[in-house]
Scaffold this motif. Structure first.
Motif, PDB file in Angstrom:
ATOM      1  N   PHE A  43     107.134  78.809  13.862  1.00  0.00           N
ATOM      2  CA  PHE A  43     106.676  80.126  14.345  1.00  0.00           C
ATOM      3  C   PHE A  43     107.761  80.826  15.164  1.00  0.00           C
ATOM      4  O   PHE A  43     107.456  81.470  16.182  1.00  0.00           O
ATOM      5  CB  PHE A  43     105.388  79.994  15.177  1.00  0.00           C
TER       6      PHE A  43
ATOM      7  N   GLU B 156      98.307  80.782   3.819  1.00  0.00           N
ATOM      8  CA  GLU B 156      97.954  79.538   3.127  1.00  0.00           C
ATOM      9  C   GLU B 156      96.787  78.805   3.794  1.00  0.00           C
ATOM     10  O   GLU B 156      96.082  78.031   3.145  1.00  0.00           O
ATOM     11  CB  GLU B 156      99.164  78.595   3.038  1.00  0.00           C
TER      12      GLU B 156
ATOM     13  N   GLU C 241     107.335  81.853   6.909  1.00  0.00           N
ATOM     14  CA  GLU C 241     105.884  81.842   6.758  1.00  0.00           C
ATOM     15  C   GLU C 241     105.418  83.071   5.982  1.00  0.00           C
ATOM     16  O   GLU C 241     105.985  84.154   6.087  1.00  0.00           O
ATOM     17  CB  GLU C 241     105.198  81.847   8.135  1.00  0.00           C
TER      18      GLU C 241
ATOM     19  N   ILE D 232      98.603  82.465   9.141  1.00  0.00           N
ATOM     20  CA  ILE D 232      99.351  82.060   7.945  1.00  0.00           C
ATOM     21  C   ILE D 232      98.394  82.107   6.756  1.00  0.00           C
ATOM     22  O   ILE D 232      97.329  81.503   6.783  1.00  0.00           O
ATOM     23  CB  ILE D 232      99.905  80.629   8.125  1.00  0.00           C
TER      24      ILE D 232
ATOM     25  N   GLU E 195     106.211  73.614  18.228  1.00  0.00           N
ATOM     26  CA  GLU E 195     106.498  72.614  17.198  1.00  0.00           C
ATOM     27  C   GLU E 195     105.189  72.340  16.465  1.00  0.00           C
ATOM     28  O   GLU E 195     104.123  72.721  16.955  1.00  0.00           O
ATOM     29  CB  GLU E 195     107.030  71.327  17.843  1.00  0.00           C
ATOM     30  N   PRO E 196     105.262  71.685  15.313  1.00  0.00           N
ATOM     31  CA  PRO E 196     104.020  71.483  14.552  1.00  0.00           C
ATOM     32  C   PRO E 196     102.896  70.877  15.387  1.00  0.00           C
ATOM     33  O   PRO E 196     101.742  71.261  15.238  1.00  0.00           O
ATOM     34  CB  PRO E 196     104.461  70.550  13.418  1.00  0.00           C
TER      35      PRO E 196
ATOM     36  N   ARG F 181      92.276  69.218  14.651  1.00  0.00           N
ATOM     37  CA  ARG F 181      93.523  69.659  15.260  1.00  0.00           C
ATOM     38  C   ARG F 181      93.678  69.039  16.654  1.00  0.00           C
ATOM     39  O   ARG F 181      92.922  69.355  17.574  1.00  0.00           O
ATOM     40  CB  ARG F 181      93.524  71.182  15.368  1.00  0.00           C
TER      41      ARG F 181
END
Lengths: 589, 589
Positions: free
Chosen positions: A195, B415, A253, B413, A166-167, B322
Motif C-alpha cells: 500500500f 480483487e 494494486e 482492492i 506490511e501484509p 484477519r
C-alpha cells in the motif's frame, strides 16, 4: 466530466472571519504575509488547479498507471503536470526558508492543498506524501541528512514516500518485520511493504523512501521500530544520483478508485539489501511517525472536503441544466426546481462549508501552537486532528453519494464523472488510519488520557459561540436551538465516557466512532454558527458580497436543521454502551 | 471473493413468526403449501444460488458484457447458469398455473428472490424483469397475447424487458417520444430507449420487450402513453420465431457496477419500424406500468437486502480471520475481538435482519390483498412499497460501505470483492424510481391523498407491538423505549405533514426523503421488536435454536440502540420544513 473552480470566496471568508489570518500572521511575526497576499496565492493555485491538474483527473482514472520494465509509469501527462507544479514553486510553500522553503503558515498551505486535492486527488497524493517526508527529516534527521535531502524535496526535484504497512502489519504496526542491519555508515534494509502510495514513478530523478524497520537488537512491539531513508538512487562518485538502490515496486494494486495514484508493493533488498540511513535515534521510528501524523491526518481529512467539493461542482451544473419536469404548457424545467434536489444540493453545500471551516481552523491551530499560549493550541491540534480526519472523510462518503444521486441514472454511468469522485472518496476513511483508529485516538489519548480536559476546553469555546447566537435573538434562533442541543449532547457524551470507561474495558471502543462523529457534527455546527454571526455582522456593516453572505446564513441554518440533530442519535448510541456490542459469541454473528 | 450461503434460519424465522406463512397459505386456500415445503424450496434455491449463481458473480463484474455483431454477448458462463435456472423451474415459481406457473405465494417468491439477488445481482435482474413483463401481460394483455407470450415467459424459454426511459424522459415519463403507428393488426414502433436492463443477450431464443410509446392521436403528457409488446424475433410462416424484428441494442453503458447486467440503448424502427402489439387499451400504458410497479419496486428494495447480506457474508469471515491485534506475549488475535469491528458487523447484521423482515412482511401483504380484508392489505401494500424500495436501498449503501471498511485497506482492492458489492449497490437508490421519487409517492399518493389514513393504520399496529414490549418489562425495556420515541416521531411527522402541506406547496418535496427514511427505520424497529417478542416466546417454550434466538434478541436490541434513534434526527429535519431549502436563488448555490 466537470470543470473545477476553486470556491475562493468561501475559503477567504473562513480565512478572514474564522481563522483571522491577518492576526495569525502578525502574531507569528510574518509581517509580509496577509490576507491580500494569500488571496493572490490562492488565485494562482486555483488557476493551476483548474487549467492543469483538473483536466487530467479523469485521465488518471481511465488510463491509470502501469508497471513497466524500468518501474512504474505514471498516467500519461502527469509528468508534465508535475513539472508545472514544481516550476510554480508549490512544493516549497510551507517549508522552512533554511531549506529553500517559503515559510508560509500551515493554514495557507492547507487552503492551497484543498485546490490540488479537488483538482486531482490521485496526483496530489504525491506532493502530500513528499510533505510528510520533509517533516520527518526536518524534525528528526541529522544535519547531514537534512542537507542531502531537504533542498531537493522542498524544491520538488525529488519526491518522498512513507513505507509503513506490511501484509501483516496495518493498523497494528507492532508487527512490522522489515529488517535493517548496520553496515558502516548505513544500514541494509530487507523486507516488503504494501500500500505504498506513489512508491515509484518517472516524474522526478529520485525518490526518498521513508521506511519503518527493525534493527537486529530491537525490542518487541512498537518500541522496536526505527525510521530510515532509502533513496531510489544512490550517488555515484561524482555525487550524481545514478546508482540504483536495491528497492523496487514489484506490483501495483487494482483499486476501486484513485487510479492515477500508483499503490505499490515495494520490495527492499531483494539482492544485496537496500542502502538506508537511520533517521534520528534507533527504536524511535514510531514516535517520529507520530510527529507528522497530525499533519498527514489533517491532510487526508482535507481530501474529504476536496473530493466532496468536486462532487458538488459536478452535480450543481447538472441540476441546473437537466430538464426533467414538465409544465402544464409542455415546457420543461430543470431539476434544481425540485425541493428534494435542492435539499441534496444544500446538504452537499452545507457539509462542504462546515468541512472547510473545520479543516482551516484546525490547520491554523498548528500555526498558533508555535506562538503565545502554545500548549493550549497544541492541545487543540491534538484534539481536532482525529475529528478532522475521521469526520470529514466520513462526510465525504455521503456528499459524493449525493453527487451521484442528483444525476439519477446518469450518475451510475462512468463517463458522467460523478462515480469517480464516489470511488476516489472511498479510500479516505481507510488510509492514514481508519475511522476506527482515529476514534480510538480521540477517546483514548485525546480524552481519557487527560480526563476530558481538551474536550472541556472545546465545549467551553462552543458555549461562547452559543451565547452570541442566543444574544442575536430571533435571527439566529434556529442555529442557537440546534447548537444548544448538540452542545448538551457533546457534554453528556464526554461525561458518559469519563464516568464509565474505567469500569468497562470495552466501552471506549464500542462508542468511539459515534463519539467522533458527534464531535464532528458539533464542531461543524459551532463553526457554521460562528460563520452566521460573522456574515450578519458584515451585512450589517454593509461590507462584503451580500449574496454570498446571505447564502452563508442559509447554509448555516440548513446545517442546524438537517445535520446538527444527528448528534442526538449519536448520543443515544453512545449511551447504549457496550452491552449488545459484546453480547454475541463469534459463531452467533 | 466470498462464498454465499443463504441465511435460511433468519428467512424461516421471518416467514414463520412475522409473516405467519402457514396461516397465509391456509387463508389463500393453498392447502398443499406450508412452512415445510417452503423450507425445502429455499434449501434447493440456496443450493443453486451458492453453487451455480454465486461463483459467477465476480466473473460478471470483471468480464462484463460486450456488443458483438449479432447483438449483446452476456458474460461467459451466464448462459449455462440461465439454463440451470430455467431447468429448475425457477422462473415459474409464482406465476399462475394457467400459464404453466406453480402458483406459489408472492412472499415465497420474494424469499427465493433474495437468494438470486445475493448470489448474483447482475444475473438476477434478467428473471426479475421477465417477471415484470409476465405481470403486465397477465393483467392487461388480450387472451391472444397471453397465449402467445405467457407460457414462454413463465417457462423461462424467453425473457422480458421493460422499456420506459428515454434520453429526455427519466423520472418524468410525460416526455416519452417513442411513436407507435397502427398497421393492420399491429403497430410500427420507432424511437430510442435508454437504460434498458438485459435489453439483449443470447441466453434465450427470444426476448419480449414491453415498450411505452405514443399513438398518433395521443393526448399530451402521461395520459397519452400506451404499452406495446415488441418481440426480438417474429414468427415465420411455420410459427417459429426466426424473423428478426426491427429492434436492436445499439450500445452498452459503461457503469459503476452490475457489470454482468447489460444496460442497453435500444433502437426501435431504424429501418422499416419495429412490429409491436398493443397491450390492453390505448393511452393506458402508464396505468399498466403502475400495476406492476409495486412488485418491481419491492423487488429492487429486496435487492438492497440481498447485496447487503452478501457484503456481510464477505466481511464476517475476514473479521474472524484477519489477525491484527497483538497480545502482550506477541501472539495475535483477529479483528472481530475489537469492539468497533463488532459494532460494524452488528450494524450490518441488524440492518439486514430489519430489511429482511420488512421485505417479507410487505411481500406477504400483496398475497393477503387477494383474501379477506383485501382493501386494508392492499392499502398496506401501497404504503409499504415506497418504504421498502427507498429505505432498503438507502440502508444497503451504508451496509456495503461498512463491508469495505471492515476490510481496511484490503477493502479498496478490487480483487477482495467487497468493492463490487458497494459498486453494485449504488444503482439501487436510482433505478425503478429514485429515492426522491419513492418519497414523493409516499408523501403524496400514499399519505396526503388519503389524509394519512394508511399511515395511521400502520402506526396503530406498531403501537400494539409497543404495548407488548412494554408488557414484557425489563427484558424489553431498551426496545420499548426506543420504539416509543420512534413511534412518537412517526406520529408527529405525519401530523406535521398533514397540517402544513396544503399551505406550503414546497413542503412535501422538501421533507419527503427524511419522511420516508423515518418510516423505514420505524418499520424496521417495529418488526425487530416483534421479532424479539417471538424469539423470547420460543425460548420460553423451549423451542427453536436457542443460539439463533438469543442472537435475534441482541440484534433487536442493537437496532433499538443504534438505528431507531435516527428517527429523532429525521423528525427534526422534517419539522424544519422548506424555508432554508427554498431560500437560495440558483446562482447562490
Amino acid at each position: 466530466m466537470s470543470d473545477y473552480i476553486h470556491p475562493y470566496r468561501d475559503a477567504e471568508f473562513v480565512l478572514n472571519e474564522l481563522v483571522e489570518l491577518d492576526r495569525l500572521c502578525a502574531d507569528a511575526g510574518l509581517s509580509d504575509v496577509n490576507g491580500e497576499l494569500v488571496s493572490a496565492i490562492l488565485a494562482e493555485a486555483g488557476k493551476l488547479g483548474s487549467e492543469v491538474l483538473a483536466p487530467l483527473n479523469r485521465t488518471g482514472d481511465t488510463l491509470g498507471v502501469r508497471l513497466g520494465e524500468s518501474g512504474v509509469e505514471e498516467t500519461p501527462g502527469f509528468a508534465d503536470v508535475y513539472r508545472q507544479f514544481q516550476e510554480g514553486g508549490w512544493p516549497s510553500l510551507t517549508a522552512a526558508e533554511a531549506f529553500g522553503g517559503q515559510g508560509l503558515p500551515n493554514v495557507v498551505g492547507t487552503a492551497v492543498n484543498e485546490i490540488w486535492h479537488s483538482a486531482n486527488l490521485a496526483f496530489a497524493l504525491c506532493p502530500m506524501l513528499t510533505q510528510g517526508a520533509i517533516e520527518s527529516i526536518a524534525h528528526h534527521g541529522s544535519d547531514m541528512l537534512k542537507g542531502s535531502y531537504l533542498p531537493r524535496l522542498v524544491s520538488g526535484e525529488w519526491t518522498g514516500t512513507m513505507n509503513l504497512t506490511e501484509p501483516d502489519a496495518g493498523s497494528d504496526l507492532a508487527a512490522v518485520k522489515t529488517k535493517a542491519v548496520p553496515q558502516g555508515d548505513h544500514y541494509l534494509i530487507t523486507g516488503q511493504k504494501i500500500f505504498i502510495t506513489w512508491g515509484d514513478h518517472q516524474m522526478t530523478e529520485n525518490i526518498a523512501h521513508l521506511v519503518l524497520a527493525r534493527l537486529p537488537d530491537a525490542p518487541f512491539g512498537v518500541k522496536g521500530i526505527s525510521l530510515f531513508i532509502v533513496p531510489k538512487f544512490l550517488p555515484d562518485r561524482e555525487g550524481r544520483f545514478t546508482v540504483r538502490n536495491d528497492v523496487a515496486c514489484v506490483s501495483l494494486e487494482h483499486k476501486l478508485g484513485i487510479h492515477g495514484s500508483p499503490t505499490c508493493v515495494m520490495s527492499f533488498g531483494d539482492k544485496e539489501g537496500a542502502v538506508g540511513y537511520l533517521v534520528g535515534e534507533p527504536h524511535k521510528g514510531l514516535a517520529y511517525m507520530f510527529t507528522m501524523m497530525n499533519h498527514a491526518r489533517q491532510a487526508v481529512g482535507l481530501q474529504g472536503l476536496s473530493v466532496a467539493e468536486r462532487a458538488y461542482q459536478q452535480a450543481l451544473p447538472y441540476a441546473k441544466e437537466r430538464l426533467q419536469g414538465t409544465n402544464k404548457d409542455g415546457s420543461r424545467f430543470s431539476i434544481i426546481k425540485f425541493p428534494d434536489v435542492r435539499r441534496m444540493l444544500l446538504q452537499m453545500k452545507a457539509s462542504n462549508e462546515a468541512m472547510r471551516a473545520l479543516a482551516l481552523v484546525a490547520a491554523a491551530e498548528t500555526d498558533r501552537a508555535h506562538g503565545a499560549d502554545a500548549a493550549r493550541h497544541q492541545g487543540r491540534v491534538e484534539l481536532l486532528t482525529p475529528i478532522v480526519k475521521g469526520w470529514l472523510t466520513e462526510l465525504a462518503q455521503e456528499v459524493t453519494a449525493l453527487g451521484i444521486q442528483i444525476h439519477g441514472g446518469m450518475g451510475f454511468i462512468e463517463e458522467t464523472g460523478a462515480a469517480q469522485h464516489y470511488r476516489d472518496a472511498r479510500i479516505l476513511t481507510i488510509y492514514e488510519g481508519t475511522t476506527g483508529i482515529q476514534a480510538l485516538d480521540l477517546v483514548g489519548r485525546k480524552t481519557l488520557a487527560n480526563q476530558g480536559a481538551l474536550l472541556a476546553d472545546l465545549l467551553e469555546e462552543i458555549g461562547e459561540t452559543l451565547q452570541q447566537l442566543e444574544a442575536g435573538g430571533e435571527r439566529f434562533a434556529v442555529q442557537a436551538n440546534a447548537l444548544r442541543n448538540a452542545l448538551e449532547a457533546g457534554r453528556e457524551a464526554r461525561r458518559f465516557l469519563l464516568d464509565n470507561a474505567a469500569r468497562d474495558p470495552s466501552l471506549a471502543g464500542s462508542v468511539s466512532v459515534d463519539f467522533l462523529l458527534l464531535f464532528g457534527y458539533l464542531s461543524g455546527g459551532w463553526l457554521l454558527g460562528k460563520s452566521a454571526l460573522r456574515a450578519q455582522a458584515l451585512l450589517n456593516a454593509g461590507g462584503g458580497d451580500a449574496r454570498f453572505l446571505n447564502a452563508k446564513l442559509v447554509t448555516s441554518r440548513f446545517y442546524a436543521e438537517h445535520l446538527l440533530p444527528r448528534t442526538g442519535a449519536l448520543l443515544a448510541a453512545i449511551k447504549a454502551g457496550s452491552a449488545s456490542i459484546m453480547a454475541l459469541d463469534e459463531d452467533q454473528f
